[in-house]
Design a protein around this motif. Structure first.
Motif: not given
Length: 474
Positions: A384-402
């Motif tokens: 964790i660089v500096d913070r944790l953020i909890f939010s709703k997802w947005e259209k530009g969001d992406f995640i790294y999967l296997k």
């Protein structure tokens, strides 16, 4: 013991176990029917030693209403019977907010009164004086309305804590009983007003029928019994998934057209949000066949989207599934975001946050024992660089999967998550990188916690770990 009293006791014995140990109350309007029932049960209470009380609601619709209420109180005092009475505050207009008719409003107020009386007197069952003539009138009234099978089954003998033990007794028998015990009663002159549909059936239609078919009451009762058997038979074919919030479209389409309409009708009625549903669901206004047929047509013709919005219910079709959503369920869409600086949890072992409809539990541990990866996010604190953020997802969001980087929008399409459920998904971020996504509902055997491949951990390493779990409030 008089024969009518014995008959009522046998009827009560069929639906109540161990009557002497119970507290029975009688709804008394001071008319012939309810007074006859009260005296029958009063005499039975002396014979079988069960606790008895009575209730009376002053509707305030006639000038005699107050006189009847005072007569009720006087009678109960004379007989040393515990009682509860209340007055109905009638609105000026016949139609209230939300389109409810005066008749429906008064009916609901009456059942609220029943519940209040139960809370005050602590009785086990409330007895009402519906008799065979009432049941026959109800049959014809529902028939002319174009009701379904349930309406043609007549008045139920037992509805929750409410019991009608006179359904096999004709009104004339109640008059004869009152005459035999020399009890006077009040006449409700509004019963002669044939503008009311029930009165028209009672005073005009049924006397003409009786001239040609003298045994029509017993014939109608027999017919209602057959309808009840038919309903039980149909209910045996209702699939186990009927009560679920989502249906498999293919399973639904494999049902017969009649059963499709039947379970859709029942499902919508079950979901209608009325305050008194648990007291007497049978008496709540039901959805029309027109609405049900419209929903079935939309299911067949609409590829995806909203099928129906009716009162507090929304029905959606998405990816070969049907979803039922009610407004009585608190809106659980994620709103806004919440940021937690690393310094706020740097030296703490645990922390509990409140965000939207969730409690978020954060723990810092060096050793991981018996942690269920399907019920938590687990990742290294140093990532964790500096913070944790909890939010709703947005259209530009992406995640790294296997298998690589994936946009959340595309991922939800691949997983066939319906549009109305996507806004309930919670995203956990570190600055701009998504750590994981929390799916707060069961869907296609997916895990609730989806951790980004960037944050997978080696449990053999001697690091501090952050454990995040999410729980819905309430």
């Amino acid at each position: 013991m008089r024969s009518l009293e014995r008959q009522v006791y046998l009827t009560l014995s069929d639906v109540i176990d161990d009557i002497p140990a119970k507290h029975l109350s009688v709804a008394v309007s001071m008319g012939a029917d309810s007074l006859a029932l009260f005296y029958i049960v009063y005499n039975l209470s002396k014979e079988y030693k069960f606790q008895l009380s009575a209730i009376h609601l002053n509707h305030g619709l006639r000038k005699e209403s107050n006189i009847e209420q005072r007569a009720f109180i006087k009678l109960m005092d004379e007989l040393s019977v515990n009682y509860y009475t209340d007055n109905l505050s009638v609105p000026d207009e016949l139609t209230l907010d939300k389109g409810k008719s005066f008749e429906l409003w008064a009916r609901n107020e009456r059942f609220k009164f029943y519940q209040n009386a139960k809370n005050k007197l602590m009785f086990d069952f409330l007895l009402t004086a519906h008799h065979k003539d009432d049941n026959v009138e109800t049959f014809f009234l529902n028939l002319f309305r174009g009701t379904g099978l349930k309406g043609l089954a007549g008045i139920m003998a037992k509805r929750g804590f409410i019991i009608s033990p006179l359904l096999n007794v004709e009104k004339i028998e109640l008059y004869e009983y009152l005459k035999e015990i020399n009890v006077q009663f009040f006449e409700d002159y509004t019963n002669k007003d044939n503008k009311a549909r029930r009165n028209y059936i009672r005073n005009v239609i049924l006397p003409d029928i009786e001239k040609k078919f003298s045994n029509y009451k017993n014939s109608i009762v027999s017919c209602m019994e057959e309808v009840s058997f038919a309903i039980d038979f149909i209910n045996s074919f209702i699939p186990f998934w009927y009560k679920e919030e989502e249906w498999d479209l293919h399973l639904f389409e494999n049902l017969s057209p009649y059963l499709q309409r039947y379970i859709m009708y029942r499902k919508i009625n079950d979901l209608l949000d009325f305050e008194l549903e648990n007291i007497n669901p049978k008496r709540q206004p039901s959805v029309s066949k027109k609405i049900v047929n419209y929903a079935l047509l939309k299911i067949k013709t609409l590829k995806n989207g909203e099928i129906l919005q009716f009162r507090n219910i929304k029905i959606y079709k998405s990816y070969n599934r049907i979803y039922f959503v009610t407004s009585s369920v608190k809106d659980s869409s994620v709103q806004g975001s919440f940021s937690l600086d690393k310094s706020e949890f740097e030296n703490k072992k645990s922390l509990v946050l409140s965000f939207n409809q969730y409690f978020i539990n954060i723990k810092i541990k060096r050793k991981i024992d018996n942690i269920d990866l399907n019920k938590n996010f687990i990742f290294e604190k140093d990532k964790i660089v500096d913070r944790l953020i909890f939010s709703k997802w947005e259209k530009g969001d992406f995640i790294y999967l296997k298998y690589g980087k994936k946009k959340l929008q595309d991922l939800f399409v691949d997983w066939k998550i319906p549009r109305h459920l996507k806004d309930k998904i919670l995203v956990l971020k570190d600055c701009k990188n998504i750590i994981g996504i929390f799916i707060p509902f069961k869907f296609a055997n997916r895990q609730n916690y989806i951790l980004s491949n960037q944050y997978f951990i080696d449990f053999q390493s001697n690091y501090e770990y952050i454990i995040v779990s999410v729980n819905e409030k309430g």
